[in-house]
Structures are given as structure tokens and as C-alpha cells.
Design an enzyme around this catalytic site. Sequence first.
Site, PDB file in Angstrom:
ATOM      1  CB  VAL A  60      -0.967   0.036   1.208  1.00 52.26           C
ATOM      2  CG1 VAL A  60      -2.020  -1.033   1.094  1.00 52.26           C
ATOM      3  CG2 VAL A  60      -0.204  -0.073   2.521  1.00 52.26           C
ATOM      4  CE1 TYR A  61       3.581   1.456   4.434  1.00 52.71           C
ATOM      5  CE2 TYR A  61       5.830   0.776   4.004  1.00 52.71           C
ATOM      6  CZ  TYR A  61       4.771   0.923   4.876  1.00 52.71           C
ATOM      7  OH  TYR A  61       4.911   0.534   6.196  1.00 52.71           O
ATOM      8  CB  SER A  62       3.753   5.591  -2.731  1.00 53.69           C
ATOM      9  OG  SER A  62       4.219   6.462  -1.738  1.00 53.69           O
TER      10      SER A  62
END
Length: 322
Positions: A60-62
Site C-alpha cells: 500500500v505504500y504510495s
Amino acid sequence: MEYVKLGSTGLDVSRICVGCMSFGLPERGTHPWTLDEAESRPLIRRALDAGLNFFDTANVYSDGTSEEIVGSALAEFARRDEIVIATKVNGAMHQGPNALGLSRKAIMTEIDNSLRRLGTDYVDLYQIHRFDPHTPVEETMEALHDVVKAGKARYIGASSMYAWQFSKMQYTARTNGWTRFVSMQNHYNLLYREEEREMLPLCADQSVATLPWSPLARGRLTRDWGTVTARTGTDGFGSTLYQDGDREIVDAVTRIAGERGVPRARIALAWLLGRPTVTAPIVGATKPHHLDDAVAALDITLTEKEIEELERPYTPRAISGH
């Protein structure tokens, strides 16, 4: 660089883990303060040059671009068998049904997506990004076991949850002969020590590695109280983690750092690295000195008096970060 075994495994990881939430396209996801690929690559190279071999990211990071940037840089700068790549699964990666969670469908889909973005055949550590109360524990643990047996992950880990939830998942895996978690990525720093009550003793008893996230309390332990940064203005989650009473702890870090003539980050990290239950704090970096301070903290041994001064102002607080 110091290296340590990851819990009861034979895997060697650096005592500092590189947190990769800082790397990713600012226009993607929910972190407008992140660094794009051109800005991220020099920091990843600097980490490798310092001997750091442990990198932690998440799908989910960026919106997946963190995995893409990290995977591309590591493929160019390092040999795959010399580095340890960790990523996570749980958060929503698209709209609609089955967009998030720890169902078998989600896990099997997202491990393949993460491997594609990272450009590798396997991850060393595949972690669940919090507990999923909407999926049977048996379903989650069997799916993770199958990911390991398929060779797509070497080990599995968990992140912030209640100790009883972690125990339940470990017990379920053990009872069924499935792969158990070897690590716990939990919220732990000088401003939040509730993990000392149950989770950290449990991990110590079971030889589970602990990888504290937010070791510098979203930077609050490194600067004057009340300082506003590009991140604090947009970090809604971070604003829920800490309270006004924490100022006395920050002031103690400032005094000790001043007496020693070192940056405050080194004192806060030295305290965490000195805890017998901590394996490797996860340190995010947006500037070169963030990595330099993390590495330098390994050489600092706090006195009993300094530790007492840092710990004394702490008061019990509500659980946060789960």
C-alpha cells in the site's frame, strides 16, 4: 554494521532496518511527502554502503510505487542473496469487493503483485499489515503457509495487534503444522511503551523478532516540541498516536543529546537499540543524515542515569497503532 539473527531463524539482518514508506511517487497513495525514484535511489545506495541489508516496504505504500522503486534500486545496487526484502499485505489496493484483508484470495493475489513490482521471485519476509477481524485465522495462516511452501516467501511476520490475537494466530499455525510468524513489527518508542506490558514479553518468550515501527515517533523525538514539517501537516494517522504530555520526554532527549553533543535522533534510537527485546528498529529516511544518525546510534551506550531520565516521565496511555 552489526547483524543479528531474525528471531529464532538463521537469517542475518542489520540492526537497523530501512523503512521504505519514504520512497514512492508523491502523487500516488496518501503520503504527499514521499520521495520519487530519482530522490530515493541515492538514499537506498547510501544505506547499502553503510552495511544495511534489511529493507521493509508494503504493497500500500504510495499505491505500490514504493515496491517498484525499492525493487529497481536493489536489483541494480546489490546481489539478491545479500539483501533481505520485507513487504506487507492487508491494505486496500483497488476499489470494490476483496480489495483488502487477509483472505486467501487477497493473500494469493497480492503476493504475486508485490513480487512483480519488486522484480524478484521471492520476498524474505512477508508480513500481515495488522490483524484482520473479518477473516478466519485458519484461512489466513494456511494461505501464508502455502505462500512459503510455494517459494514466494522465506518467512512470515505480523504487525501491530493485541498479544492475544498474535498468540491465537501462532497457536493455530502450530496446531495445524503450518508456518509460524518469526517477527512482530509493532509500535514502540520512548513516547509509546504500552508494548512492554504483553507483546514484548510474549515475543521474548517465544523467540520472535521485534521490528519497531516509528522508532522516532514520527520525528517528534528529533526536534523541538510543536515543530511543523511537511509530513506533520498531512500525517493524519500520526496525529492520533501521541499526546501533549509527551513534551517532557522530548525535553529529556534534548538535554541528553546536548550534553553528549550528538543529534537527538541518536539518543532516541540508542535507547530503543538498548532494549533487550528489540531486534531492528525500522528507520525511514528522507535525508542522508537520517541514515547516518541511525547507524551512529549503534555506537552509543546510555548510562543507567540517562535511561532513568528518559523513561521517568512516561505515563500509561491508550493503545494506538493497531
